[in-house]
Scaffold this active site. Structure first.
Site, PDB file in Angstrom:
ATOM      1  N   ASP A   1       0.843  -1.197   0.000  1.00 28.60           N
ATOM      2  CA  ASP A   1       0.000   0.000   0.000  1.00 28.60           C
ATOM      3  C   ASP A   1       0.873   1.240   0.000  1.00 28.60           C
ATOM      4  OD1 ASP A   1       0.887   0.404   2.563  1.00 28.60           O
ATOM      5  OD2 ASP A   1      -1.082   0.384   3.496  1.00 28.60           O
TER       6      ASP A   1
ATOM      7  N   ASN B   1      -4.037  12.921  -0.018  1.00 35.88           N
ATOM      8  CA  ASN B   1      -5.429  13.332  -0.233  1.00 35.88           C
ATOM      9  C   ASN B   1      -5.731  14.654   0.479  1.00 35.88           C
ATOM     10  OD1 ASN B   1      -6.439  11.398  -1.960  1.00 35.88           O
ATOM     11  ND2 ASN B   1      -6.910   9.955  -0.314  1.00 35.88           N
TER      12      ASN B   1
ATOM     13  N   HIS C   1      -8.563  14.811  -3.426  1.00 37.73           N
ATOM     14  CA  HIS C   1      -8.862  13.437  -3.817  1.00 37.73           C
ATOM     15  C   HIS C   1      -8.671  13.190  -5.307  1.00 37.73           C
ATOM     16  CE1 HIS C   1     -10.297  11.800  -0.007  1.00 37.73           C
ATOM     17  NE2 HIS C   1     -10.830  13.007   0.243  1.00 37.73           N
TER      18      HIS C   1
ATOM     19  N   ASP D   1      -6.571  10.141  -6.534  1.00 36.36           N
ATOM     20  CA  ASP D   1      -7.019   9.084  -7.450  1.00 36.36           C
ATOM     21  C   ASP D   1      -6.019   8.869  -8.582  1.00 36.36           C
ATOM     22  OD1 ASP D   1      -9.246   8.754  -5.926  1.00 36.36           O
ATOM     23  OD2 ASP D   1     -10.629   9.802  -7.289  1.00 36.36           O
TER      24      ASP D   1
ATOM     25  N   GLU E   1      -5.937   2.347  -0.669  1.00 39.34           N
ATOM     26  CA  GLU E   1      -4.633   2.495  -1.324  1.00 39.34           C
ATOM     27  C   GLU E   1      -3.829   1.202  -1.289  1.00 39.34           C
ATOM     28  OE1 GLU E   1      -4.024   3.974   2.968  1.00 39.34           O
ATOM     29  OE2 GLU E   1      -5.625   3.831   1.479  1.00 39.34           O
TER      30      GLU E   1
END
Length: 716
Positions: free
Chosen positions: A589, A597, A602, A606, A632
């Protein structure tokens, strides 16, 4: 030497006339000889020639022979040397000068003198003599073409012999009759593991097992008949024995010496193949014995049943079934013609697959049977020698046409080579036999067009007609020519069957092929091919059904989702567990992703997830399964991979991401990942346990400071 292009020389000098010789005597001597002869005086001028010289001149379009008297022979040679660089003319010119100067008494040379119509060679000899104090030279040109042609032919024969001797794959020996070895080719050294000197020292008895009684019998036969051909036992340098095929002949060389030629072929591979063939038949009998169908083998030459796997069939016992035409006499009258045609076509090599027809059982009821004939061995002319007949009662399943056809196609095409493709003929499955026959590994052909890889040439129809036939009918059978990786053409008997879903749509093809250039080897893989084809077809259908039903990808990153991951992971885990194959799981991760973020928003977060997924996917193999595990976090399944190899892959991805900078309108974004790895523990593991250990390893990587890879050992 004659040269028709040379101009006439000066006339005879004063004082030189026919009184120098007795013309009649000299003329008779010269004309009686077949060679071309001329006499030169001390100035190199031709003062006399014989009839053979004149005849040769006329045949080569030279001036009248009388004109040769008075020509300067030295001038002819000198002009040939100047105009043409003729080295033979140079030698003749210098030889004449040495004779005239008294440096030698004679000279000899050989030279080519080819005409437009034939190749010719001559010898030229010059001899010095004196008469009444004057020096003269006799020049003799003799046609030696016949001898030269014999020499060239012998030289060519020797070159051909040496080419065969040095490049033969069989051992070739030249020996004395008592066994002393005079010569051995390179293949002999390779076969026996010795140098040529060691082979000479060993002699014939050092290369063969003298305890083999066939050796003495073979020598006796050779001495009586002049030749021998048979099987004996050879000896390697280390003393190990191996089977050989030996051909020996006595002959006399050009010196009258009696010699022996020996040709030896190593039979190790062939003998092993015979053993494997016998083992294959034994495996076949075991397989047939457990087979639910009625199977029997028939020797057509002896017209007898050689094997029967059942005590009864349709109520008839083994004795009743073994009688001639026991089944044929019970065939329904409406099916008799089709059965007869099928049998005739089969023996002519025109029939493939199976035939369904009705047979009356012992109780008088009609039963549907599926009959298949397979050639087990053939005569030298290609006609069947022994066949296998498989009979299956299909009365209860006659209405299940699709399932019946599916299984009959498989059982009627038990061939070594199995290739599976999608609806566009792109390769999806490539079995080990295909690798062995064609030379391409699975990884080299997966996803490629089978027609382009094998460069398929259809023997009786073109490509478009064949594709239309299989699309319209769901089946195509025929002969094609296909090419191996090393560009070697082989003949293939191809049987292509369409795979259809419940709606009747074609989603792929299974091609079960037979290499008919090496047909005798196909039976060795009979049982394995049948089992492998049946298993792989089930697995392929199940995989395709799952693909059609389940959603495959994560909507944001475009990689697999957890549902797809666990479907495929369960299959790969089962394969690893069944065949004890290595398998690893990798969880990773993005470190401190929440900060990205919070700081960048965001939308940029993304994009980071998309980029991380793209980087990982690009650096993984096609066989590896990458999925978004949540938020993530990503998960990777690595089939046929140990934890050590998985660590290398993980570090490659981790280091690349650590050095990657993503540009955005809010600035540069740079992130790291932490990775946890666990490896499948054979015999004591589960998929959930494997993923749990990878998760623990990921947690440990976080504890140790992030941006690192941790592999959880088996003990933990």
């Amino acid at each position: 030497m004659e040269r028709t292009s040379v101009q006439k020389a000066a006339p005879l000098p004063k004082g030189v006339n026919s009184s120098h010789f007795n013309k009649s005597f000299v003329s008779n001597i010269l004309n009686a000889l077949p060679a071309n002869i001329a006499v030169l005086n001390a100035d190199g001028i031709i003062i006399s020639v014989n009839e053979s010289w004149k005849s040769f001149a006329r045949n080569n379009n030279s001036p009248n022979s009388i004109d040769y008297i008075g020509w300067n022979y030295l001038g002819v040679c000198e002009k040939a040397l100047q105009d043409e660089g003729d080295e033979f003319a140079k030698t003749a010119y210098q030889g004449c000068l040495d004779l005239l100067d008294g440096k030698s008494e004679s000279f000899t040379l050989e030279y080519p003198c080819h005409s437009p119509d034939e190749k010719r060679w001559f010898s030229a000899q010059g001899t010095r003599f004196t008469e009444k104090g004057a020096v003269y030279i006799v020049i003799v040109h003799e046609n030696i073409t016949a001898r030269k042609l014999v020499e060239l032919d012998r030289q060519y024969s020797n070159e051909i012999y040496q080419l065969i001797f040095n490049n033969s794959m069989d051992a070739i020996l030249l020996t004395a009759p008592e066994g002393r070895i005079l010569a051995a080719n390179p293949a002999t050294c390779l076969m026996f593991g010795m140098t040529e000197d060691e082979i000479r020292a060993a002699g014939r008895n050092g290369l063969m097992d003298i305890t083999d009684p066939r050796l003495a019998e073979g020598l006796q036969e050779r001495d009586q008949t002049g030749k021998f051909h048979g099987e004996l036992t050879g000896l390697h340098k280390d003393g190990t024995k191996f089977p050989i095929e030996l051909t020996s002949s006595l002959f006399t060389d050009h010196d009258g010496k009696l010699l022996t030629s020996i040709i030896i072929r190593d039979l190790t591979t062939r003998k092993q193949a015979e053993i494997e063939l016998a083992e294959s038949y034994e495996r076949f009998h075991r397989l047939a014995g457990s087979h639910p169908d009625t199977v029997y083998t028939l020797n057509l030459e002896e017209r007898r049943v050689t094997y029967f796997n059942r005590d009864s069939f349709l109520g008839y016992d083994r004795g009743e079934l073994s009688r001639p035409n026991s089944i044929q006499d019970q065939i329904h009258i409406e099916d008799a013609a089709a059965v007869t045609k099928y049998s005739n076509d089969f023996f002519l090599g025109k029939a493939n697959g199976s035939l369904e027809y009705r047979v009356k059982n012992k109780n008088g009821q009609w039963e549907w049977v599926d009959s298949r004939k397979i050639v087990l061995s053939s005569n030298p002319d290609g006609t069947p020698k022994e066949i296998m007949v498989v009979l299956r009662v299909i009365t209860d399943r006659k209405q299940a046409v699709e399932q019946l056809e599916y299984h009959s196609q498989i059982l009627a095409n038990l061939n070594d080579i199995v290739i599976g493709t999608d609806e566009n003929f792109r390769i999806k499955y490539w079995n080990p036999a295909a690798e062995r026959v064609f030379g391409w590994k699975y990884a080299e052909v997966i996803g490629k067009s089978v027609t382009k890889v094998l460069r398929t040439e259809f023997v009786k129809e073109d490509y478009e007609d064949s594709v239309k036939a299989v699309m319209d009918t769901g089946i195509w059978q025929g002969e094609v020519i296909q090419y191996t990786k090393d560009n070697r053409p082989i003949s293939i008997s191809a049987n292509i069957h369409a795979q259809k879903d419940a709606a009747g749509r074609i989603f792929g093809f299974i091609s079960a092929n037979r290499d008919i250039t090496r047909e005798k080897l196909t039976q060795q893989k009979l049982a394995d091919t049948y089992k492998l084809l049946e298993q792989k077809n089930r697995e392929l259908e199940e995989a395709i059904e799952r693909e059609q039903v389940l959603a495959r990808t994560d909507g944001l990153t475009g990689v697999g989702n957890t549902r797809q991951f666990f479907e495929i992971a369960a299959y790969e885990f089962a394969m690893a567990e069944r065949y004890l194959l290595p398998l690893a799981v990798m969880l990773f991760d993005i470190d401190k992703f929440k900060g990205v973020n919070d700081k960048m928003g965001h939308q940029i977060g993304d994009q980071v997830l998309k980029n991380i997924a793209a980087i990982a996917k690009h650096r993984l193999r096609e066989t590896d399964i990458l999925a978004r595990y949540g938020g993530e976090e990503f998960i990777v399944l690595l089939p046929n991979t140990t934890s050590k190899d998985a660590h290398v892959v993980a570090e490659d991805i981790r280091s690349y991401i650590a050095g990657y900078e993503m540009k955005s309108d809010k600035g540069t974004v740079q992130v790291t990942i932490s990775v946890g790895i666990a490896e499948f523990l054979a015999g004591k593991d589960s998929l959930e346990g494997l993923i749990h250990r990878a998760d623990m390893a990921l947690y440990k990587a976080k504890e140790l400071g992030r941006n690192r890879t941790v592999t959880l050992s088996a003990s933990k």
